[in-house]
Design a protein around this motif. Structure first.
Motif, PDB file in Angstrom:
ATOM      1  N   GLY A 214       0.813  -1.206   0.000  1.00  0.00           N
ATOM      2  CA  GLY A 214       0.000   0.000   0.000  1.00  0.00           C
ATOM      3  C   GLY A 214       0.847   1.257   0.000  1.00  0.00           C
ATOM      4  N   TYR A 215       0.200   2.401  -0.277  1.00  0.00           N
ATOM      5  CA  TYR A 215       0.926   3.668  -0.339  1.00  0.00           C
ATOM      6  C   TYR A 215       0.306   4.738   0.573  1.00  0.00           C
ATOM      7  CZ  TYR A 215      -2.778   4.514  -3.801  1.00  0.00           C
ATOM      8  OH  TYR A 215      -3.982   4.628  -4.451  1.00  0.00           O
ATOM      9  N   ILE A 216      -0.708   4.355   1.355  1.00  0.00           N
ATOM     10  CA  ILE A 216      -1.289   5.268   2.342  1.00  0.00           C
ATOM     11  C   ILE A 216      -1.111   4.650   3.722  1.00  0.00           C
ATOM     12  CG2 ILE A 216      -3.389   6.416   3.141  1.00  0.00           C
ATOM     13  CD1 ILE A 216      -4.433   6.301   0.280  1.00  0.00           C
ATOM     14  N   ASP A 217      -0.477   5.372   4.625  1.00  0.00           N
ATOM     15  CA  ASP A 217      -0.235   4.882   5.984  1.00  0.00           C
ATOM     16  C   ASP A 217      -1.397   5.279   6.879  1.00  0.00           C
ATOM     17  OD1 ASP A 217       2.279   3.809   5.362  1.00  0.00           O
ATOM     18  OD2 ASP A 217       3.238   5.759   5.634  1.00  0.00           O
ATOM     19  N   ASN A 218      -2.021   4.286   7.505  1.00  0.00           N
ATOM     20  CA  ASN A 218      -3.059   4.557   8.496  1.00  0.00           C
ATOM     21  C   ASN A 218      -2.389   4.691   9.861  1.00  0.00           C
ATOM     22  OD1 ASN A 218      -5.267   4.728  10.159  1.00  0.00           O
ATOM     23  ND2 ASN A 218      -6.358   3.002   9.246  1.00  0.00           N
ATOM     24  N   LEU A 219      -2.242   5.916  10.324  1.00  0.00           N
ATOM     25  CA  LEU A 219      -1.558   6.175  11.583  1.00  0.00           C
ATOM     26  C   LEU A 219      -2.320   5.614  12.769  1.00  0.00           C
ATOM     27  CD1 LEU A 219      -0.541   9.897  10.904  1.00  0.00           C
ATOM     28  CD2 LEU A 219       0.768   7.820  10.430  1.00  0.00           C
ATOM     29  N   PHE A 220      -3.617   5.423  12.623  1.00  0.00           N
ATOM     30  CA  PHE A 220      -4.456   4.943  13.726  1.00  0.00           C
ATOM     31  C   PHE A 220      -4.241   3.447  13.971  1.00  0.00           C
ATOM     32  CE2 PHE A 220      -8.068   3.988  16.292  1.00  0.00           C
ATOM     33  CZ  PHE A 220      -8.515   5.184  16.845  1.00  0.00           C
ATOM     34  N   THR A 221      -4.193   2.647  12.902  1.00  0.00           N
ATOM     35  CA  THR A 221      -4.117   1.185  13.047  1.00  0.00           C
ATOM     36  C   THR A 221      -2.764   0.606  12.671  1.00  0.00           C
ATOM     37  OG1 THR A 221      -4.883   0.794  10.780  1.00  0.00           O
ATOM     38  CG2 THR A 221      -6.571   1.025  12.499  1.00  0.00           C
ATOM     39  N   GLY A 222      -1.933   1.375  11.958  1.00  0.00           N
ATOM     40  CA  GLY A 222      -0.662   0.862  11.472  1.00  0.00           C
ATOM     41  C   GLY A 222      -0.756   0.125  10.151  1.00  0.00           C
ATOM     42  N   ASP A 223      -1.953   0.043   9.555  1.00  0.00           N
ATOM     43  CA  ASP A 223      -2.128  -0.639   8.276  1.00  0.00           C
ATOM     44  C   ASP A 223      -1.621   0.214   7.117  1.00  0.00           C
ATOM     45  OD1 ASP A 223      -3.315  -2.751   9.549  1.00  0.00           O
ATOM     46  OD2 ASP A 223      -5.372  -2.114   9.121  1.00  0.00           O
ATOM     47  N   GLU A 224      -1.370  -0.475   6.000  1.00  0.00           N
ATOM     48  CA  GLU A 224      -1.099   0.202   4.731  1.00  0.00           C
ATOM     49  C   GLU A 224      -2.326   0.060   3.844  1.00  0.00           C
ATOM     50  OE1 GLU A 224       2.314  -1.525   2.913  1.00  0.00           O
ATOM     51  OE2 GLU A 224       3.729  -0.246   3.990  1.00  0.00           O
ATOM     52  N   LEU A 225      -2.862   1.172   3.390  1.00  0.00           N
ATOM     53  CA  LEU A 225      -4.033   1.145   2.516  1.00  0.00           C
ATOM     54  C   LEU A 225      -3.577   1.166   1.065  1.00  0.00           C
ATOM     55  CD1 LEU A 225      -6.432   3.641   4.341  1.00  0.00           C
ATOM     56  CD2 LEU A 225      -5.892   1.249   4.865  1.00  0.00           C
ATOM     57  N   GLY A 226      -4.314   0.446   0.214  1.00  0.00           N
ATOM     58  CA  GLY A 226      -3.966   0.363  -1.205  1.00  0.00           C
ATOM     59  C   GLY A 226      -3.152  -0.864  -1.549  1.00  0.00           C
ATOM     60  N   ARG A 227      -3.038  -1.819  -0.620  1.00  0.00           N
ATOM     61  CA  ARG A 227      -2.297  -3.049  -0.893  1.00  0.00           C
ATOM     62  C   ARG A 227      -3.073  -3.914  -1.883  1.00  0.00           C
ATOM     63  NH1 ARG A 227      -2.077  -4.599   3.899  1.00  0.00           N
ATOM     64  NH2 ARG A 227      -3.510  -6.377   3.876  1.00  0.00           N
ATOM     65  N   ILE A 228      -2.371  -4.517  -2.838  1.00  0.00           N
ATOM     66  CA  ILE A 228      -2.994  -5.301  -3.914  1.00  0.00           C
ATOM     67  C   ILE A 228      -2.475  -6.734  -3.876  1.00  0.00           C
ATOM     68  CG2 ILE A 228      -3.090  -5.621  -6.424  1.00  0.00           C
ATOM     69  CD1 ILE A 228      -3.063  -2.618  -6.738  1.00  0.00           C
ATOM     70  N   ALA A 263     -12.015   6.466   1.005  1.00  0.00           N
ATOM     71  CA  ALA A 263     -12.040   7.930   0.976  1.00  0.00           C
ATOM     72  C   ALA A 263     -11.330   8.390   2.244  1.00  0.00           C
ATOM     73  CB  ALA A 263     -13.474   8.430   0.919  1.00  0.00           C
ATOM     74  N   SER A 264     -10.026   8.297   2.226  1.00  0.00           N
ATOM     75  CA  SER A 264      -9.222   8.379   3.453  1.00  0.00           C
ATOM     76  C   SER A 264      -8.675   9.771   3.727  1.00  0.00           C
ATOM     77  CB  SER A 264      -8.055   7.389   3.362  1.00  0.00           C
ATOM     78  OG  SER A 264      -7.249   7.673   2.233  1.00  0.00           O
ATOM     79  N   TYR A 265      -9.020  10.743   2.911  1.00  0.00           N
ATOM     80  CA  TYR A 265      -8.521  12.111   3.091  1.00  0.00           C
ATOM     81  C   TYR A 265      -9.694  12.990   3.527  1.00  0.00           C
ATOM     82  CZ  TYR A 265      -6.030  16.485   2.066  1.00  0.00           C
ATOM     83  OH  TYR A 265      -5.419  17.712   2.147  1.00  0.00           O
ATOM     84  N   THR A 266      -9.655  13.482   4.758  1.00  0.00           N
ATOM     85  CA  THR A 266     -10.738  14.336   5.261  1.00  0.00           C
ATOM     86  C   THR A 266     -10.713  15.661   4.506  1.00  0.00           C
ATOM     87  OG1 THR A 266     -10.547  13.310   7.440  1.00  0.00           O
ATOM     88  CG2 THR A 266     -11.711  15.409   7.311  1.00  0.00           C
ATOM     89  N   ARG A 326      -1.908  19.227   6.771  1.00  0.00           N
ATOM     90  CA  ARG A 326      -0.528  19.149   7.265  1.00  0.00           C
ATOM     91  C   ARG A 326       0.061  17.757   7.047  1.00  0.00           C
ATOM     92  NH1 ARG A 326       2.519  17.496  11.337  1.00  0.00           N
ATOM     93  NH2 ARG A 326       0.774  16.381  12.318  1.00  0.00           N
ATOM     94  N   LEU A 327      -0.748  16.718   7.297  1.00  0.00           N
ATOM     95  CA  LEU A 327      -0.253  15.344   7.139  1.00  0.00           C
ATOM     96  C   LEU A 327       0.004  14.997   5.678  1.00  0.00           C
ATOM     97  CD1 LEU A 327      -2.581  13.455   9.655  1.00  0.00           C
ATOM     98  CD2 LEU A 327      -0.133  13.935   9.936  1.00  0.00           C
ATOM     99  N   GLY A 328      -0.797  15.562   4.776  1.00  0.00           N
ATOM    100  CA  GLY A 328      -0.646  15.256   3.362  1.00  0.00           C
ATOM    101  C   GLY A 328      -1.554  14.113   2.925  1.00  0.00           C
ATOM    102  N   PRO A 329      -1.552  13.807   1.647  1.00  0.00           N
ATOM    103  CA  PRO A 329      -2.521  12.855   1.104  1.00  0.00           C
ATOM    104  C   PRO A 329      -2.259  11.391   1.446  1.00  0.00           C
ATOM    105  CG  PRO A 329      -1.040  13.603  -0.621  1.00  0.00           C
ATOM    106  CD  PRO A 329      -0.737  14.429   0.591  1.00  0.00           C
ATOM    107  N   TYR A 330      -1.040  11.054   1.840  1.00  0.00           N
ATOM    108  CA  TYR A 330      -0.697   9.640   2.029  1.00  0.00           C
ATOM    109  C   TYR A 330      -0.617   9.245   3.505  1.00  0.00           C
ATOM    110  CZ  TYR A 330       0.354  10.458  -2.841  1.00  0.00           C
ATOM    111  OH  TYR A 330       0.254  10.823  -4.163  1.00  0.00           O
TER     112      TYR A 330
END
Length: 790
Positions: A214-228, A263-266, A326-330
């Motif tokens: 994945g290329y999006i880091d979920n800071l809350f859970t530690g997962d990577e989003l977008g993994r294929i 839809a991970s970007y507020t 501030r965090l950015g898109p990823y």
């Protein structure tokens, strides 16, 4: 041969069009072949837009066709890649990379909609659903037909149709193996082997394995989003029982795992008391998940919430919009999982019987069985305003279980010494879809108990249709075409066990609608075709499974919504010849389309001021929409070693009658969502002779650009701040084919070379909850490709 596609801005695309250099990938491939063989003997591009094989330059329809070679050279390996190769086509992502809808000429389907897509996809002439991203492999071609296609392709193709054709078994023992490795630990392996079965047929086996982090880091859970993690296998068998009979069967299995980008970007949150153009905005999420909640529960309430939720953002949800910037898109802070699972079986069977030199009988049988289960992040902030899981029952993930059978029989032929070409046919389809939406709203412990909800419903569609179309050459290069199709449909809706609305009996509604086409085409010279046509079609009505039948009956309303109808006018020109002695192609089409009873989603509150939880998603009919635009494409060889080209789509869409009344509340629509006003691609190709013993060295690149677009259809009223900015993507590929006169090849490729940060869609929950989130596009992706052919 070295190729280089380049441009600098959307202005460059417009200038390319004015210069006549706007073009398609299909024409590029044809001109390249022409240059290699002697440009005067270019190979035509064969398309099946009228259900028979024809030269692209002779078909009076706006089409973009991409052949197998170009799919490899432009690294078109998944649905999202089509957008940059077919400007005007938007691959709309609502809840992330595995929640897809095709949008064309201002027409798409909203999130949570019971409406079918307005752009239908076909695999070997069999309609297939698109809900999750797929891998493209061993395809013969992809054709994008623009505008209503209802006469020959049936209901729902009001915006257009996308035709995927798999590579067919041939009479030659051959095959290939191709591997890619890139950043984000991307690994891909694709191959095919073709084996003749004597004089009676052949078999082709193809497969694809794709894995990527994945290329999006979920800071809350530690997962990577977008993994294929995708695995695909296809077997095609051609059998010639008799000299005049050919049967081709294809069986494909696809399996997909990984994590959704969501839809991970507020993107935007509404504050209490906020209005927009006189419309009061929903602000429940922004009020409850902020220090303002003390006004409701008393001083210290917010501190008590933060103590129970240590990962929450202390300044509150409205302030998190700036924190997301501030965090950015990823980077995201979604407080739950994002796993995705999907698998599907697809079977197509085509039988062709030659009844004579000018008459052919075709039978097309199709079967699709697909299942998906996805957790879809619908907001990137560390607050549980909504989850795709029911915390009370433990059911996790949106689920869709679809099964479809289709049967089509055609009779194609010619008469009047070839002046008349005709096709008549009948079509039958039976489709069943079970949908499960588990949800949790507003987890506010210890202040309020969360609110669980579950939608679980079945929709069945029984469709029957008859059609016919004929083209007659009057003489002097003038041909007239006319076609008619009539469709009867019965839709069944049933609330299933687990649903909060379970209990009422199955409901049904019948629909019947025509599709038609009338056109003139004039072959002014062997190189120039001009045409004009008008078409009419419809998008089938359907059932709102998320709406309680009991409540609907109590107010004298219906769970069903009406068919959407449309008619258009299109004029076009296609030129394939020479300019100043150099090969050139140029196609341009202008259109205007009118739509009535446009199917859109709204989130009314049927219980009046009962609060935000009462708001539900239903599909309704907006009275009228108008779409007009220009689409152009072409290419020119300035020298044997230099080719220029590009594509441009300009689209102007608006609701001309935009108000709907639901449960006593008036809703206004506009602007039209998922429709950039301008999109295009500009490119150039350079060819350097490397000597026959060295092979062919190629460098190509291209710039795709589009203007901004809305991910809501009500930004002027109840869903402001839902406009995504425009962006540009530079892509490049350096390849070396037939290395040292061998069957090996190698390539370096990069998409989004400049690492542009951009958005490809969004999740608007403006009316339901008072917040919106955006879907982030892929960062720079690059890698190495190695291939072998035999």
């Amino acid at each position: 041969m070295i190729r280089f596609h380049a441009a600098t801005s959307r202005l460059a695309i417009g200038a390319a069009l004015m210069a006549g250099f706007s073009g398609t990938t299909s024409t590029a491939s044809a001109q390249e072949t022409s240059a290699q063989e002697g440009w005067g003997s270019g190979t035509p591009i064969v398309v099946t837009a009228r259900r028979r094989e024809e030269d692209l330059s002779r078909v009076p329809i706006a089409i973009t066709a991409i052949d197998s070679e170009d799919l490899v050279e432009r690294v078109v390996i998944s649905d999202a890649d089509l957008q940059r190769t077919v400007p005007g086509l938007t691959i709309r992502q609502t809840q992330g990379n595995n929640s897809l809808t095709y949008s064309l000429r201002g027409q798409s389907a909203d999130i949570f909609s019971g409406s079918p897509s307005a752009v239908i996809t076909y695999l070997n002439e069999v309609p297939i659903p698109v809900s999750q991203a797929s891998s493209f492999f061993d395809l013969q071609s992809i054709q994008v037909l623009k505008g209503p296609q209802g006469t020959l392709f049936g209901r729902n193709a009001t915006g257009g149709a996308v035709l995927f054709t798999t590579a067919k078994p041939t009479d030659v023992t051959e095959g290939y193996l191709r591997g890619r490795y890139g950043n984000f630990d991307r690994m891909e392996l694709e191959g095919a082997v073709n084996v003749p079965l004597g004089e009676n047929g052949a078999v082709r086996i193809a497969g694809n394995l794709t894995y990527r982090d994945g290329y999006i880091d979920n800071l809350f859970t530690g997962d990577e989003l977008g993994r294929i993690n995708r695995e695909n296998l296809r077997v095609s068998v051609r059998f010639n029982a008799l000299e005049t009979v050919e049967n081709t069967t294809m069986v494909q299995y696809s399996n997909s795992h990984g994590t959704n980008t969501g839809a991970s970007y507020t993107y935007s949150v509404y504050a209490p008391g906020e209005t927009n153009n006189g419309f009061a905005l929903t602000s429940s999420a922004g009020f409850l998940f902020s220090p303002a909640v003390d006004l409701l529960f008393g001083a210290g309430a917010w501190d008590a919430y933060l103590a129970a939720h240590p990962q929450a953002y202390a300044p509150g949800l409205p302030a998190y919009v700036d924190e997301q910037h501030r965090l950015g898109p990823y980077k995201t802070n979604h407080p739950s999982g994002a796993r995705h699972f999907g698998d599907s079986w697809t079977v197509t069977n085509i039988t062709e019987v030659e009844l004579g030199s000018n008459l052919k009988l075709r039978n097309i049988l199709g079967f699709v069985d697909s299942y998906t289960n996805s957790q879809q992040p619908q907001l990137g902030a560390p607050f549980i305003t909504i989850l795709t899981e029911n915390l009370a029952t433990g059911v996790v993930g949106n689920r869709e279980d679809l099964r479809s059978w289709s049967e089509e029989i055609q009779l194609q032929g010619e008469a009047a010494d070839g002046a008349l070409e005709f096709i008549v046919g009948a079509y039958f389809q039976r489709q069943r879809t079970n949908t499960l939406f588990p949800q949790t709203y507003f987890e506010l412990a210890p202040l309020l108990p969360f609110t669980p909800a579950t939608n679980h419903f079945r929709i069945k569609n029984h469709t029957d249709a008859v059609y016919g179309q004929a083209s007659y050459e009057i003489g002097g290069g003038l041909t007239v075409t006319a076609g008619l199709r009539y469709t009867w449909e019965k839709v069944y809706g049933l609330q299933l066990a687990q649903s909060d609305n379970f209990g009422p009996p199955e409901q049904t509604r019948r629909y019947s609608d025509p599709s038609w086409e009338v056109g003139l085409e004039y072959l002014a010279t062997p190189e120039l075709l001009v045409y004009a046509k008008t078409r009419g079609s419809f998008r089938s009505g359907g059932y709102n499974g998320t709406l309680s039948p009991t409540f609907v009956a109590s107010v004298g309303a219906s769970n069903f919504f009406n068919s959407e109808t449309t008619e258009d006018v299109e004029v076009g020109l296609k030129y394939s010849g020479s300019l100043m002695g150099r090969p050139v192609t140029f196609n341009i089409a202008a259109f205007q389309q009118w739509l009535h009873d446009v199917q859109r989603v709204e989130f009314p509150d049927p219980d009046g001021p009962a609060g935000p939880i009462a708001s539900i998603a239903i599909t309704t009919n907006v009275p009228d929409e108008r779409v007009r635009g220009i689409e152009a494409e072409g290419s020119i060889y300035l020298a044997d070693w230099l080719q220029l080209g590009g594509q441009l789509a300009l689209t102007d869409a608006e609701y001309t009658n935009n108000q709907v009344v639901l449960f006593g509340n008036t809703f206004a629509y506009g602007p039209v969502g998922d429709t950039p006003k301008a999109s295009g691609t500009a490119w150039a190709e350079l060819a350097f002779p490397a000597g026959n013993s060295m092979g062919e060295i190629s460098l190509r690149g291209e710039l795709y650009a589009q203007s901004g677009q809305y991910f809501s259809n009500a930004a002027d009223s109840v869903a402001p701040r839902t406009r995504l900015p425009g962006y540009e993507l530079l892509n490049a590929r350096l390849s070396w084919n037939n290395i040292m006169d061998s069957n090996f090849s190698a390539a370096l490729f990069a998409n989004n070379l400049l690492d542009e940060e951009y958005f490809v869609g969004g999740m608007q929950l403006a009316v339901a909850l008072g917040h919106n989130a955006a879907v982030v596009g892929e960062p720079r992706m690059y890698g190495l490709e190695l291939g072998f052919e035999f």
